[in-house]
Scaffold this motif. Sequence first.
Motif, short mmCIF file in Angstrom:
data_model
loop_
_atom_site.label_atom_id
_atom_site.label_comp_id
_atom_site.label_asym_id
_atom_site.label_seq_id
_atom_site.Cartn_x
_atom_site.Cartn_y
_atom_site.Cartn_z
N ILE A 112 -4.07 3.43 3.67
CA ILE A 112 -3.75 4.16 2.28
C ILE A 112 -4.83 3.45 1.13
N TYR A 113 -5.25 2.40 1.32
CA TYR A 113 -6.08 1.81 0.24
C TYR A 113 -7.63 2.34 0.43
N SER A 114 -8.14 2.36 1.69
CA SER A 114 -9.71 2.71 1.77
C SER A 114 -9.71 4.33 1.59
N ARG A 115 -8.58 4.90 1.98
CA ARG A 115 -8.41 6.54 2.26
C ARG A 115 -8.37 7.42 0.66
N VAL A 116 -7.30 6.52 -0.13
CA VAL A 116 -6.85 6.83 -1.39
C VAL A 116 -7.28 6.14 -2.51
N SER A 137 -13.92 14.83 -4.51
CA SER A 137 -13.96 15.31 -3.24
C SER A 137 -14.23 14.32 -2.05
N VAL A 138 -13.93 14.41 -0.95
CA VAL A 138 -14.21 13.54 0.34
C VAL A 138 -14.87 14.23 1.30
N ASP A 139 -15.81 13.77 2.25
CA ASP A 139 -16.13 14.31 3.26
C ASP A 139 -15.36 14.28 4.68
N LYS A 140 -14.74 13.20 4.75
CA LYS A 140 -13.94 12.73 6.11
C LYS A 140 -12.39 12.31 5.55
N GLY A 141 -11.81 13.26 5.14
CA GLY A 141 -10.65 12.62 4.32
C GLY A 141 -9.61 12.26 5.38
N ILE A 142 -9.54 13.11 6.65
CA ILE A 142 -8.57 12.65 7.55
C ILE A 142 -9.24 12.46 8.71
N ILE A 143 -8.92 11.30 9.44
CA ILE A 143 -9.89 10.78 10.63
C ILE A 143 -9.86 11.89 11.67
N ASP A 144 -11.22 12.13 12.33
CA ASP A 144 -11.05 12.93 13.32
C ASP A 144 -10.97 14.64 13.03
N CYS A 145 -10.33 14.89 11.77
CA CYS A 145 -10.12 16.20 11.24
C CYS A 145 -10.95 16.39 9.82
N ASP A 196 0.89 -1.23 -0.09
CA ASP A 196 0.00 -0.04 -0.04
C ASP A 196 0.92 1.25 -0.17
N MET A 197 1.90 1.34 0.99
CA MET A 197 2.80 2.55 0.86
C MET A 197 3.54 2.56 -0.43
N LEU A 198 3.93 1.54 -0.86
CA LEU A 198 4.66 1.66 -2.12
C LEU A 198 3.77 2.38 -3.24
N MET A 199 2.54 1.81 -3.37
CA MET A 199 1.89 2.17 -4.55
C MET A 199 1.32 3.61 -4.22
N LEU A 200 1.24 3.96 -3.20
CA LEU A 200 0.64 5.48 -2.85
C LEU A 200 2.01 6.32 -3.39
N GLN A 201 3.17 6.06 -3.35
CA GLN A 201 4.17 6.77 -4.03
C GLN A 201 4.17 6.73 -5.47
N GLN A 248 -11.98 18.86 8.20
CA GLN A 248 -11.77 20.04 7.41
C GLN A 248 -10.49 20.00 6.92
N THR A 249 -9.43 19.18 7.24
CA THR A 249 -8.02 19.29 6.67
C THR A 249 -7.98 18.91 5.39
N ALA A 250 -8.42 17.95 4.78
CA ALA A 250 -8.30 17.77 3.41
C ALA A 250 -9.77 17.38 2.91
N ASN A 251 -9.71 17.89 1.64
CA ASN A 251 -11.24 17.92 0.99
C ASN A 251 -11.41 17.23 -0.35
N THR A 252 -10.04 16.61 -0.80
CA THR A 252 -10.20 15.82 -2.20
C THR A 252 -8.92 14.62 -1.72
N VAL A 253 -9.01 13.79 -2.63
CA VAL A 253 -8.06 12.70 -2.73
C VAL A 253 -6.85 13.16 -2.87
N SER A 254 -6.76 14.12 -3.89
CA SER A 254 -5.33 14.65 -4.11
C SER A 254 -4.66 15.18 -2.73
N GLU A 255 -5.46 15.84 -1.99
CA GLU A 255 -5.07 16.55 -0.75
C GLU A 255 -4.71 15.42 0.21
N ILE A 256 -5.49 14.26 0.29
CA ILE A 256 -5.07 13.25 1.30
C ILE A 256 -3.76 12.79 0.82
N ILE A 257 -3.52 12.48 -0.58
CA ILE A 257 -1.99 11.97 -1.10
C ILE A 257 -1.07 12.91 -0.59
#
Length: 483
Positions: A464-468, A415-423, A390-395, A425-434
Amino acid sequence: MNIKIITCVTGLLLNCAISIAAVANVFTSSAFAEGTNKTEPVNNDYSKQAIRQKLFHSGGQPMPAGLCPQTIYDTIVPLPQASNKTLDMSIIGIEQFIGANGIQTIEQLLNYLPIDYRTNFSLVEHTRATGESNLTWPRIVLFGADGKFLFNIGTKPDDPKYNLLDVGFLNERTGEWEFSAFDFSVAKPQLIRNDTSCAECHGNHNARPVWGTNLDWPGVFGDNVAQGLQGEALDAKHAERMNEIRAGEGGSPRFDFLLWHNQKLKRGAKRKIAHHVFGAELLLSNIAMGSATARGAFIRLQNTKPALYRQARLALLLAYYVKKGNSYLTAEDTAKLAAVAQAIGAKGITLVDLLQALGVDSNEAFSLATLAAIEPPQPDWSMGAGDLTDMLMLQVLDDVRRDNRGVDNLLVNRSVDKGIIDCPQTANTVSEIITFKMLHLFYLTGQEKYEISRVYYPLDIEDIYSRVFLPVSHQLITYLKQH
């Protein structure tokens, strides 16, 4: 996970019902094979340097679970300045520091290590390394906040290797791990570099650390003694010995270096790392060593056969989805993958086959829980909610989005509603999560991670897989098959 392929059950090129001529024809006309090599303007906004230039600290945004970053570039607290370093954390840097400062003992050297090494450590009762250890005299493994430089320290006074300091270092230029030792048994400490005996445990070209997988850390203080895979929980004897060491009754001056969280340890508890808002010791040890190992694997993937890697990037992503059971291959899809496999010299079309042809043998590179030349490989080594693949394929995905406008647009527009757990508002898109995960897994230094983790830690950083990949699976798989 078994690969689901309509035309070829095994997925091996030699067993596929595709003639070499047909493969060649598909490869010649395939946008999939050609598209991976198309040159587009590089989006430098995703580079490590560009991301670091955007970092700022806000003090954090209070949320029910604690402080959150305002954006993906918010470190919440100021980062330490590089000029404040007293020690270059590399093999050569430490060798030069020892010589320049007249260091004579391991104890003296420990006092100069960055503070994240005082807090990020584990004790090992039964070691598989060359030194000796037991309940009274456990070995100390220092992994730091980023896992890129590892120390294995003996505490047993009559251990023949008591004055031998084993180290592991990830060279971020080459992606190779170096496993060496500093010999403090002589008047002038000597560096023993790349001892050939290290390969038996750590491997060769795809060398890596040796450490337990998530839920199974045999021999380590905190490993659950119950049968099967269990969450970390201290055995009574480990808790008692740790409390003695915490109280200054360890019996070895080497324990004095360690910095402990203010907790009385007891049976069934998790030891918390000091100065860490989350603190679960063994899970964090896996994320630190795992992120460093995955970083090294990706650098080797880029460096070993760079032209072939670029040609195969989209095929790697599609094969990853197939490995995860999230994509079926039609006869045409299979033919396209087979064409790429043939072009890069892979023996088959699985992700493992493609990676091996490009220089990353996952059976060696990802089997951290096994001794490379002695035990069967277990490449599904886990960090909790993710593994090294998962970590390799993220890169790889991060690399592709830099010069593939189609993939970049998919990630930016999802777009994503809850990109970062408990936060949320921190990330709004899959690109931002990456970008966020690349920063916190690979780009921040150990001392920077130490400062941030005092007030904030992303609990889903290794997920990584479920979030990205899952949120964009339909659009991205379609794109991969068409290009």
